[in-house]
Design a protein around this motif. Structure first.
Motif, PDB file in Angstrom:
ATOM      1  N   LEU A   1      53.698 -17.323   6.616  1.00  0.00           N
ATOM      2  CA  LEU A   1      53.535 -18.591   7.327  1.00  0.00           C
ATOM      3  C   LEU A   1      52.459 -19.435   6.669  1.00  0.00           C
ATOM      4  N   LYS A   2      51.385 -18.745   6.242  1.00  0.00           N
ATOM      5  CA  LYS A   2      50.295 -19.467   5.591  1.00  0.00           C
ATOM      6  C   LYS A   2      50.769 -20.056   4.259  1.00  0.00           C
ATOM      7  N   VAL A   3      51.413 -19.197   3.464  1.00  0.00           N
ATOM      8  CA  VAL A   3      51.845 -19.634   2.135  1.00  0.00           C
ATOM      9  C   VAL A   3      52.888 -20.746   2.238  1.00  0.00           C
ATOM     10  N   LYS A   4      53.730 -20.619   3.261  1.00  0.00           N
ATOM     11  CA  LYS A   4      54.819 -21.579   3.427  1.00  0.00           C
ATOM     12  C   LYS A   4      54.302 -23.008   3.542  1.00  0.00           C
ATOM     13  N   GLU A   5      53.100 -23.120   4.115  1.00  0.00           N
ATOM     14  CA  GLU A   5      52.519 -24.453   4.284  1.00  0.00           C
ATOM     15  C   GLU A   5      52.053 -25.026   2.951  1.00  0.00           C
ATOM     16  N   ASN A   6      51.913 -24.127   1.965  1.00  0.00           N
ATOM     17  CA  ASN A   6      51.363 -24.587   0.691  1.00  0.00           C
ATOM     18  C   ASN A   6      52.290 -25.560  -0.021  1.00  0.00           C
ATOM     19  N   GLU A   7      51.660 -26.405  -0.778  1.00  0.00           N
ATOM     20  CA  GLU A   7      52.432 -27.471  -1.401  1.00  0.00           C
ATOM     21  C   GLU A   7      53.438 -26.958  -2.411  1.00  0.00           C
ATOM     22  N   TYR A   8      53.050 -25.900  -3.139  1.00  0.00           N
ATOM     23  CA  TYR A   8      53.969 -25.517  -4.206  1.00  0.00           C
ATOM     24  C   TYR A   8      55.271 -24.939  -3.665  1.00  0.00           C
ATOM     25  N   VAL A   9      55.184 -24.340  -2.462  1.00  0.00           N
ATOM     26  CA  VAL A   9      56.421 -23.839  -1.882  1.00  0.00           C
ATOM     27  C   VAL A   9      57.278 -25.005  -1.381  1.00  0.00           C
ATOM     28  N   MET A  10      56.590 -25.966  -0.762  1.00  0.00           N
ATOM     29  CA  MET A  10      57.279 -27.181  -0.335  1.00  0.00           C
ATOM     30  C   MET A  10      57.962 -27.822  -1.540  1.00  0.00           C
ATOM     31  N   ALA A  11      57.201 -27.886  -2.617  1.00  0.00           N
ATOM     32  CA  ALA A  11      57.719 -28.530  -3.819  1.00  0.00           C
ATOM     33  C   ALA A  11      58.944 -27.789  -4.330  1.00  0.00           C
ATOM     34  N   ALA A  12      58.860 -26.450  -4.342  1.00  0.00           N
ATOM     35  CA  ALA A  12      59.981 -25.665  -4.829  1.00  0.00           C
ATOM     36  C   ALA A  12      61.219 -25.931  -3.981  1.00  0.00           C
ATOM     37  N   LYS A  13      61.004 -26.029  -2.669  1.00  0.00           N
ATOM     38  CA  LYS A  13      62.135 -26.270  -1.782  1.00  0.00           C
ATOM     39  C   LYS A  13      62.699 -27.672  -2.000  1.00  0.00           C
ATOM     40  N   ALA A  14      61.761 -28.597  -2.180  1.00  0.00           N
ATOM     41  CA  ALA A  14      62.185 -29.974  -2.377  1.00  0.00           C
ATOM     42  C   ALA A  14      62.998 -30.098  -3.664  1.00  0.00           C
ATOM     43  N   LEU A  15      62.662 -29.281  -4.634  1.00  0.00           N
ATOM     44  CA  LEU A  15      63.383 -29.320  -5.900  1.00  0.00           C
ATOM     45  C   LEU A  15      64.714 -28.599  -5.804  1.00  0.00           C
ATOM     46  N   GLY A  16      64.990 -28.070  -4.625  1.00  0.00           N
ATOM     47  CA  GLY A  16      66.298 -27.480  -4.413  1.00  0.00           C
ATOM     48  C   GLY A  16      66.392 -26.009  -4.749  1.00  0.00           C
ATOM     49  N   ALA A  17      65.269 -25.324  -4.818  1.00  0.00           N
ATOM     50  CA  ALA A  17      65.312 -23.890  -5.087  1.00  0.00           C
ATOM     51  C   ALA A  17      65.998 -23.190  -3.927  1.00  0.00           C
ATOM     52  N   ARG A  18      66.752 -22.137  -4.236  1.00  0.00           N
ATOM     53  CA  ARG A  18      67.444 -21.436  -3.174  1.00  0.00           C
ATOM     54  C   ARG A  18      66.466 -20.609  -2.364  1.00  0.00           C
ATOM     55  N   ASP A  19      66.823 -20.366  -1.108  1.00  0.00           N
ATOM     56  CA  ASP A  19      65.945 -19.645  -0.192  1.00  0.00           C
ATOM     57  C   ASP A  19      65.387 -18.358  -0.786  1.00  0.00           C
ATOM     58  N   ARG A  20      66.297 -17.556  -1.308  1.00  0.00           N
ATOM     59  CA  ARG A  20      65.862 -16.251  -1.757  1.00  0.00           C
ATOM     60  C   ARG A  20      64.871 -16.373  -2.912  1.00  0.00           C
ATOM     61  N   SER A  21      65.151 -17.300  -3.790  1.00  0.00           N
ATOM     62  CA  SER A  21      64.265 -17.409  -4.941  1.00  0.00           C
ATOM     63  C   SER A  21      62.897 -17.935  -4.520  1.00  0.00           C
TER      64      SER A  21
END
Lengths: 318, 359, 351
Positions: C224-244
């Protein structure tokens, strides 16, 4: 949110957990291999399949599993936990007769733990990295590393066999609150209390030391308050919050500890009954004690939550 | 006799990575009622200086040497009890981050009142009444109701006001403000600064204002000390510092303030970053970032010199001093920067120009 | 604004001639550079540096390594009839009855105090306690590591899924953890072993079946803590798949607190296994597992006819204590090295 609403909310949240607890308790006992009928009849080589079936029905083990569960739950709600297969005594009666001994032992462990650990933890944090801190940390680390049943055996070896101050078994037929019984309680109590004290002390020291680095401590010092006030008023209350978080886990480990310690010291409590029940595959007794333990720990958790909310004003408003 | 005289203060921190010389041979003084500014980037030793004044440096930090005379008495040689009777009472501090400086588990009112009960021997109810007055004075509405609120029920600006009330509670003679507005947004910042200033005026309190923001200094202070790498590099009255900065570092700081309608295309910044205090550069510690540095700068460490005479600065006689070899004549080149003051229409919101409203 | 505002009404100050490019263009005047002596280290190598300086943690490593060494080389190891490890440091096989195999050397079929021939004495069945201790390390050590490996792995997955998906998935998964938390782990293990019967695999199952819950909760919190981090947001925004996203970003970041808790858990598991053995619910009777060696210790202690047989209790218990203490010193060392206080693990692992 008021404290009252907070408690009500927590109580409501407990219901599904209690339900889960009952399923695990029942499932563990019934879905695994092993069978009380077989065990009881093992002593009677002449028993045939008819006797088996008879016993099964008598114990309520013949019905489909879900029906057994419903029957058991029905009983639980009315306070009827079934019978002990062998003695035909009511399970609830067995539990109530043994409960006070176990509660007393656990309480002793808790109180001993708090009384030793809180002052030591404060001392260690205030004198961080000095000799006293190093020594108490080492002792606390030993305390969580020592197998408690073995510590008990060593206390018997020293206290009972070498010094001869304590009898080797609990006095028979002495009332619980008699001198003989309370005197005998010291060794098992110390054994349980050691682990509790060690864990509390470690948490206390870590959280105190952590709090001591916070800016509000500098601010309190900058106000000119004596160090005593800074530590015992400002830091302590914040650190106790961490100890309270530990309370539920610690209660669980005290409960588990007492099961074993009662064996070591032949202390006539629920723990002994439990081990006996496990050896004899007394399903009803095992389930009742396990359920009891689960409920007890959930309640301990609730108390911890309430204390937590009382100590930390931020929680109440979440 | 000045209210506060700091002489040759040296503070070290003994860390695993080495000894950090956080404050090195610092000398300055503050007069009664004066508003003294300390400027520098983070890590320049400003906060350590502030905590040293109250002898609040904690292990692994250690005040190595020097004297801190408050009303003539050396704080560093006092007993613990004597220092405590000064802390919060005669010298008080406004912390940078009010949220962390307030204890989360006690009510704001209690945290203000406790100092009064301790120093002024007020009874519980007296302290409470005084606290409520004070809360109202620092601009907290419904002070009586707010007395028993917990810090998390206060907004950031209100927390800072509470911290100010706490600092003023025992009517101190010296108020140390350590970046009092950094944690706040700009609109509240201006209000809080005004508040501090007028309250100091009202209580006739001297202020040592620590900040990295020259704009804040311009707004409040009488005299300024610029620190770099644990050392003072320039000391001057505030007007002189702004109109006639003498040290290249000060010049760099000033040229890095962005302004509305600036004619230059890009913002001038000081290249590089503040060196690690464990391993300072040889000679003048600013030389790796200084456009005017020469070889001489790497060889000898400049001392604070009177910029007029080029003689070592003294606390009494020197008005404007800077630690740069340019003033001892050891520099072959010149500090060829110039300061121009553009007459400008008032409509251009002068205040925001000065405070470097960089939002 | 107040009248002190030195510049109001006087226009704006402008600096010219301060030219930073000069610094960038010229050669360094002295040997000093910003990075000198300060190689930027990764979190892990910095932690390793700190761990190496921690004397008690190193002592723990030495003791654990020594115990492991002794356990492995105590008796030969055969795999499918092939001897892989021919050495035998222990003088006797763990089950050897001394009076039977070494007649005429003064051994009886009963307890005998430590002597030259049996440095830790002989147990009630006439077996050499020293040999049994060396050999018995195999059980305690291997169960400890296997259980912690298994439970940490399951917990990592469980917590990652729960924390990453959130919502009702998270809600249900965490309620399950709450239910498990309502029981002391040891009691659950006790019931499981009593149902499955004694044995090595049974013990591993007994401690792993529910042991992952703590890790699950811990990992979920970290996720939950890491999820808030920008780089994870960024990865998701870039369309990375959930598992990756989970694997690439979240899992590595939760390793530090997980490692701390796991290293401190090994001791708990080993004590738990020993406690079950002591109750006669661990390894099969006669096994050299340290706790099982203590089964019946109480009776041997309080047998008053010939005085307490202390050696049968003291030595196996000391072995357990020594191993657990060392593991905990290592765990504390890892905790300090990773500065886990900052991640909140120092408080005991719960959120």
């Amino acid at each position: 949110m008021s404290l009252r609403r907070f408690i009500v909310k927590r109580l409501l949240a407990i219901i599904p957990i209690l339900f889960g607890v009952s399923i695990i308790t029942f499932g563990l006992v019934h879905l695994t291999p092993g069978d009380p009928v077989q065990q009881i009849l093992a002593l009677n080589p002449r028993a045939g399949p008819t006797e088996k079936q008879q016993l099964r029905e008598q114990f309520g083990l013949a019905a489909p599993i879900w029906e057994q569960y419903l029957n058991w739950m029905k009983g639980v709600f009315t306070g009827d936990f079934g019978e002990v297969y062998r003695s035909r005594r009511a399970v609830s009666e067995v539990i109530y007769s043994r409960l006070p001994e176990t509660l007393l032992l656990g309480l002793f462990g808790w109180v001993f733990g708090l009384v030793i650990a809180i002052p030591t933890g404060i001392y260690a944090a205030v004198h961080k990295d000095q000799l006293g801190d190093t020594v108490s940390r080492f002792v606390a680390l030993s305390g969580i590393s020592i197998p408690n049943f073995w510590l008990g055996l060593m206390l018997i070896l020293i206290g009972s066999l070498t010094l001869g101050w304590w009898p080797v078994t609990a006095p028979k037929r002495a009332p619980l609150l008699s001198f003989d019984m309370l005197w005998y309680l010291i060794l098992p109590g110390l054994t349980i209390g050691t682990a509790a004290a060690s864990s509390i002390m470690r948490v206390m020291r870590t959280s105190m030391a952590e709090e001591m680095n916070k800016e509000y401590v500098t601010a309190a010092r900058a106000k000119g308050l004596p160090e005593r006030t800074v530590v015992l008023k400002h830091v302590l209350r914040n650190s106790l919050i961490s100890v309270v978080t530990l309370a539920a886990t610690l209660t669980a480990s005290i409960v588990a500890g007492s099961v074993i310690i009662e064996q070591v010291f032949a202390w006539p409590g629920l723990g002994q009954t439990f081990i006996q029940a496990i050896r004899n595959a007394e399903y009803n007794l095992i389930m009742a004690i396990t359920l009891f333990t689960g409920v007890f720990i959930i309640l301990a958790n609730l108390v911890a939550d309430i204390l937590y909310a009382a100590l930390d004003p931020r929680i109440r408003y979440d | 006799m000045a209210l506060l005289e700091v002489e040759d203060l040296t503070v070290n921190f003994y860390t695993q990575d080495g000894t950090v010389n956080a404050v090195d041979n610092l000398t300055y003084s503050i007069e009664r009622g004066e508003k003294f500014g300390v400027v520098g980037e983070s890590g320049a030793g400003k906060s350590v200086t502030a905590l040293s004044l109250m002898r609040l440096i904690d292990s692994p930090g250690h005040i190595e040497s020097g004297e801190i005379r408050f009303k003539g008495q050396d704080i560093l040689s006092m007993s613990e009890d004597e220092v405590r009777s000064i802390r919060g009472n005669e010298i008080a501090m406004i912390f940078q981050d009010a949220q962390t400086a307030l204890n989360p588990v006690y009510s704001v009112g209690e945290q203000i009142a406790e100092a009064m009960r301790h120093h002024l021997d007020y009874s519980k109810s007296e302290a409470k009444e005084e606290t409520i007055d004070l809360l109202a004075k620092v601009g907290i509405p419904e002070a009586r109701k707010r007395y028993s609120d917990y810090p998390h029920e206060f907004s950031g600006g209100m927390q800072q006001r509470a911290i100010i009330a706490m600092a003023l509670s025992c009517d101190p003679d010296l108020l140390i403000c350590d970046e009092p507005t950094t944690a706040l947004d700009v609109t509240i910042e201006a209000k809080i600064l005004e508040e501090i200033e007028s309250l100091a005026e009202e209580f006739d309190t001297a202020i040592q204002l620590i900040t990295h923001d020259l704009g804040v200094i311009a707004e409040i202070c009488d005299r300024v000390m610029v620190m770099y790498g644990g050392k003072p590099v320039e000391k001057a009255p505030v007007e002189e510092l702004f109109y006639d900065p003498k040290h290249p570092y000060t010049v760099g700081l000033m040229s890095s303030i962005p302004r509305i309608g600036d004619s230059t295309d890009r913002l001038q910044t000081i290249p590089g970053k503040m060196p690690d205090l464990v391993e300072l550069p040889p000679g003048c510690s600013f030389h790796p970032r200084c456009p005017y540095a020469e070889e001489a700068c790497t060889l000898s460490e400049p001392e604070l010199l009177d910029t007029k005479t080029g003689k070592p600065a003294s606390e009494v006689g020197t008005n404007h001093s800077a630690a740069c070899l340019a003033y001892s004549g050891d520099l072959t080149g010149e500090l060829d920067y110039s300061v121009t003051v553009n007459e400008d229409s008032k409509s251009n919101a002068p205040a925001s120009q000065i405070t470097g409203d960089n939002q | 604004m107040t009248d002190k505002n030195v510049l109001s009404g006087r226009g704006r100050i402008e600096i010219t001639g301060f030219n930073p490019e000069r610094v960038e263009q010229r050669d360094s005047l002295s040997g000093w550079s910003e990075e000198a002596g300060r190689a930027t280290q990764s979190r892990w190598s910095r932690a390793w540096q700190r761990f190496k300086r921690n004397r008690s943690a190193l002592l723990g490593v030495v003791v654990v390594a020594l115990l492991a060494f002794l356990a492995i080389f105590a008796r030969p190891i055969e795999v499918f009839g092939l001897t892989v490890q021919p050495f035998s440091l222990a003088p006797h096989p763990p089950g050897e009855l001394l009076y039977f195999n070494h007649p005429g050397e003064g051994f009886t079929g009963d307890y005998q105090p430590p002597s030259m021939k049996a440095p830790m004495g002989v147990d009630g069945d006439g077996r050499d306690i020293f040999s049994r201790l060396l050999y018995g390390g195999r059980y305690s050590l291997s169960i400890g590591f296997i259980v912690v490996g298994l439970t940490a792995g399951i917990g990592l997955l469980y917590g990652a899924v729960s924390g990453y998906y959130g919502g009702w998935v998270d809600e249900i998964m965490m309620r399950i953890v709450d239910v498990i938390y309502a029981f002391p782990g040891l009691i659950l293990s006790l019931i499981i072993v009593s149902m499955l019967g004694r044995g090595y695999t049974q013990l591993i199952i007994a401690f792993s079946l529910f042991g992952w819950a703590g890790y699950g909760r811990l990992v979920r919190g970290e996720v939950l803590k890491v999820k808030e981090n920008e780089y994870v947001m960024a990865a998701k925004a870039l369309g990375a798949r959930d598992r990756s996203v989970v694997l690439r970003h979240i899992a590595p970041n939760t390793m530090a607190p997980l490692l701390v808790v796991a290293s401190l858990r090994i001791g708990t598991v080993v004590i738990g296994v020993a406690a079950l053995g002591f109750l006669g619910l661990g390894m099969p009777p006669g096994s050299a597992e340290w706790g099982t060696m203590l089964d019946g210790a109480r009776n041997s202690l309080i047998r008053l006819d010939t005085g307490p047989k202390w050696w049968a209790t003291v030595f196996p218990g000391t072995a357990i204590f020594l191993f657990v203490m060392s593991m905990n010193m290592i765990g504390d060392g890892i905790n300090d090295a990773l500065d886990a206080q900052q991640t909140g693990v120092g408080k005991g692992g719960d959120e």
